[in-house]
Design a protein around this motif. Structure first.
Motif, short mmCIF file in Angstrom:
data_model
loop_
_atom_site.label_atom_id
_atom_site.label_comp_id
_atom_site.label_asym_id
_atom_site.label_seq_id
_atom_site.Cartn_x
_atom_site.Cartn_y
_atom_site.Cartn_z
N PHE A 62 0.80 -1.22 0.00
CA PHE A 62 0.00 0.00 0.00
C PHE A 62 0.83 1.28 0.00
CE2 PHE A 62 -2.93 -3.10 2.07
CZ PHE A 62 -3.89 -3.11 1.07
N SER A 63 2.17 1.17 0.00
CA SER A 63 2.98 2.39 0.10
C SER A 63 2.79 3.30 -1.11
CB SER A 63 4.47 2.03 0.27
OG SER A 63 4.98 1.36 -0.86
N THR A 64 2.76 2.73 -2.32
CA THR A 64 2.62 3.58 -3.51
C THR A 64 1.24 4.24 -3.58
OG1 THR A 64 4.27 2.35 -4.78
CG2 THR A 64 2.66 3.62 -6.04
N PRO A 65 0.12 3.49 -3.45
CA PRO A 65 -1.18 4.18 -3.47
C PRO A 65 -1.35 5.15 -2.31
CG PRO A 65 -1.46 1.80 -3.13
CD PRO A 65 -0.05 2.02 -3.50
N ALA A 66 -0.76 4.86 -1.15
CA ALA A 66 -0.85 5.81 -0.03
C ALA A 66 -0.09 7.09 -0.35
CB ALA A 66 -0.31 5.17 1.25
N TYR A 67 1.07 6.95 -0.96
CA TYR A 67 1.87 8.11 -1.35
C TYR A 67 1.10 8.98 -2.35
CZ TYR A 67 5.72 10.79 -3.41
OH TYR A 67 6.52 11.81 -3.86
N ILE A 68 0.49 8.33 -3.35
CA ILE A 68 -0.27 9.08 -4.36
C ILE A 68 -1.46 9.78 -3.71
CG2 ILE A 68 -1.65 8.88 -6.47
CD1 ILE A 68 0.07 6.43 -7.19
N TYR A 69 -2.16 9.08 -2.82
CA TYR A 69 -3.33 9.65 -2.16
C TYR A 69 -2.94 10.91 -1.37
CZ TYR A 69 -7.21 10.19 1.10
OH TYR A 69 -8.24 10.71 1.83
N VAL A 70 -1.89 10.80 -0.58
CA VAL A 70 -1.45 11.95 0.21
C VAL A 70 -0.98 13.09 -0.70
CG1 VAL A 70 0.34 12.76 1.83
CG2 VAL A 70 -0.86 10.61 2.26
N TYR A 71 -0.24 12.76 -1.74
CA TYR A 71 0.29 13.79 -2.64
C TYR A 71 -0.84 14.54 -3.33
CZ TYR A 71 3.54 16.10 -5.78
OH TYR A 71 4.27 17.06 -6.44
N LEU A 94 -0.61 7.52 7.74
CA LEU A 94 -1.51 6.69 6.95
C LEU A 94 -0.96 5.29 6.79
CD1 LEU A 94 -4.07 6.35 5.34
CD2 LEU A 94 -2.96 7.48 3.40
N LEU A 95 0.35 5.16 6.57
CA LEU A 95 0.95 3.83 6.47
C LEU A 95 0.76 3.05 7.77
CD1 LEU A 95 4.36 4.30 4.61
CD2 LEU A 95 2.32 3.13 3.78
N ARG A 96 0.89 3.73 8.91
CA ARG A 96 0.70 3.06 10.19
C ARG A 96 -0.73 2.56 10.33
NH1 ARG A 96 2.83 6.74 13.07
NH2 ARG A 96 0.94 7.82 13.81
N VAL A 97 -1.69 3.37 9.89
CA VAL A 97 -3.09 2.95 9.93
C VAL A 97 -3.30 1.70 9.07
CG1 VAL A 97 -5.43 3.59 9.19
CG2 VAL A 97 -4.02 5.23 10.45
N LEU A 98 -2.80 1.71 7.85
CA LEU A 98 -2.98 0.58 6.94
C LEU A 98 -2.28 -0.67 7.47
CD1 LEU A 98 -2.32 2.62 3.70
CD2 LEU A 98 -4.50 1.51 4.26
N HIS A 99 -1.10 -0.49 8.04
CA HIS A 99 -0.35 -1.61 8.58
C HIS A 99 -1.09 -2.27 9.74
CE1 HIS A 99 3.15 -4.01 9.56
NE2 HIS A 99 3.15 -3.54 10.81
N ARG A 100 -1.83 -1.48 10.51
CA ARG A 100 -2.58 -2.03 11.64
C ARG A 100 -3.89 -2.66 11.21
NH1 ARG A 100 -1.66 2.98 15.92
NH2 ARG A 100 0.33 2.24 16.76
N VAL A 101 -4.54 -2.08 10.24
CA VAL A 101 -5.86 -2.57 9.82
C VAL A 101 -5.73 -3.86 9.02
CG1 VAL A 101 -7.86 -2.09 8.35
CG2 VAL A 101 -7.00 -0.34 9.90
#
Length: 319
Positions: free
Chosen positions: A193-202, A215-222
Motif C-alpha cells: 500500500f505504500s505507492t497508493p498511499a503516497y499518491i493519495y497523500v500527494y 496513513l501507512l501506520r493505519v494501513l499496517h494495523r488494519v
C-alpha cells in the motif's frame, strides 16, 4: 472528499487484436493504444524523476476465459530450481490473435473522462507497433468508478474478515522507507500500500511526510498479512527491455484487524483515507513501472472466518 483531491477513473477496454508475433511485454502495446486514442496523455507517460507520482496507469493485455484472467507477456521458462534466478531462461513468444482486455486508470485532473471514453471507443484500423502492423478493433469500453468500488469493497472486507489483493500483472513493490534501484518482493501491507498511499497523500496535500507515515501506520494495523501469503504469491520472470526482470504474481490475503478498523472508523477522515488508498490501488496500481503496465491489482473481499488475524483482546490499545 477534499476539494483539492482529484477524482480517479478506470476504464476496461475489450479489443480484437491481430498481427503481432514476437517477444514483448504487452503493457507497451496498451500504452501505445492509449496514446493513439488520447494523444494529450502522452506527456504523462514520459519517464520522470522526483516526488510527483505518475497519475496514469495501464495494465498489460489480458486473456479472459471461464472466469480466469491471464496477463499476456513474454515470460521466461526457468529451469528446475532456478526460479529465484532466471537469467538463462527461455523466453516465450507472444502471438496476438483474438479478443483481449486491458485497463487504463488515471486522475481526472489529467483529461476529462468523456474525452478518454470517446478516444478509446474510436480505435479502429491498423497500428504500427514494433515494426509490425497490428489490427485493432475496440469492441467495448467500460467505465468504473474506483471511489464507489473502494467504498463497497471496504464494507465487504470488514464484514467478511479479509481483503484479497491479486497481482494480476508482474509487480515490483516499493519499500516506503528506502530509496534506490532495489525493489521489494515481500507483500507486506507497508510495501503493497505504500505507492497508493503516497499518491493519495500527494494528491490531497502535496507530499507531507508526516501524513504519509501516519496513513501507512493505519494501513499496517488494519490489514494483517495471513500465514498463507508466501504460498500464494510467486516470482515470474518477464522481458520488458533486454534483460529479464522479476515480478510478483499471484495473490495475498490480508485479515482485517477488527479492533483497529473499528477504532479508526470512528475517527473523522481515517475511514475516508483508507477508502482513498484502496481506490488509488484499483485505478493506479502499486509499485514501480505502473505507467508501463506493471503493478496492476484486483481487490476483492475475502472470507477468512477464524483466520482473521489478531483478535480484539490481543490487539491492545492504540498509540
Amino acid at each position: 472528499m477534499s476539494a483539492v483531491e482529484s477524482k480517479l477513473a478506470l476504464f476496461k477496454v475489450a479489443a480484437y487484436l491481430d498481427g503481432f508475433r514476437g517477444f514483448v511485454y504487452t503493457g507497451k502495446l496498451s500504452k501505445t493504444l492509449v496514446i493513439t486514442a488520447v494523444p494529450e496523455l502522452a506527456p504523462h507517460f514520459q519517464p520522470s524523476s522526483g516526488s510527483p507520482p505518475k497519475l496514469v496507469h495501464v495494465s498489460p493485455l489480458y486473456r479472459e476465459s471461464g472466469g480466469r484472467v491471464e496477463a499476456v507477456y513474454t515470460r521466461l521458462s526457468c529451469k528446475g530450481g532456478q526460479l529465484a534466478r532466471c537469467d538463462d531462461g527461455v523466453p516465450r513468444p507472444v502471438f496476438l490473435e483474438g479478443l483481449y482486455t486491458f485497463y487504463l486508470g488515471l486522475s481526472t485532473s489529467l483529461v476529462d473522462p468523456g474525452r478518454v471514453l470517446s478516444g478509446l471507443t474510436s480505435l479502429e484500423g491498423y497500428l504500427e507497433f514494433m515494426k509490425q502492423k497490428v489490427r485493432v478493433s475496440v469492441r467495448q469500453v467500460e467505465y468504473i468508478d474506483p471511489h464507489s468500488l473502494a467504498s463497497r469493497l471496504l464494507d465487504e472486507a470488514a464484514s467478511r474478515g479479509g481483503l484479497k489483493v491479486v497481482f494480476s500483472s508482474p509487480t515490483q513493490l516499493r519499500d516506503p522507507f528506502r530509496r534506490g534501484r532495489h525493489k521489494s518482493f515481500l507483500p507486506s501491507p507497508l510495501n503493497v500500500f505504500s505507492t497508493p498511499a503516497y499518491i493519495y497523500v500527494y494528491q490531497r496535500w502535496g507530499f507531507k511526510r508526516g501524513r504519509f507515515l501516519k496513513l501507512l501506520r493505519v494501513l499496517h494495523r488494519v490489514f494483517n498479512e495471513t500465514y498463507t501469503v508466501l504460498k500464494t504469491v510467486k516470482l515470474t520472470w518477464f522481458v520488458y527491455e533486454k534483460r529479464p526482470e522479476p515480478g510478483l504474481i499471484g495473490y495475498a490475503k490480508y485479515a482485517v484487524n477488527d479492533y483497529y478498523y473499528e477504532e479508526y472508523s470512528k475517527r473523522l477522515g481515517l475511514r475516508e483515507a483508507i477508502e482513498g488508498v484502496l481506490a488509488t490501488a484499483v485505478a493506479l496500481g502499486t509499485g514501480t513501472g505502473r505507467a508501463a503496465g506493471l503493478g496492476h491489482v484486483f481487490l476483492e473481499p475475502a472470507e477468512l472466518g477464524a483466520d482473521r488475524g489478531a483478535s480484539r483482546a490481543a490487539a491492545g490499545g492504540t498509540q
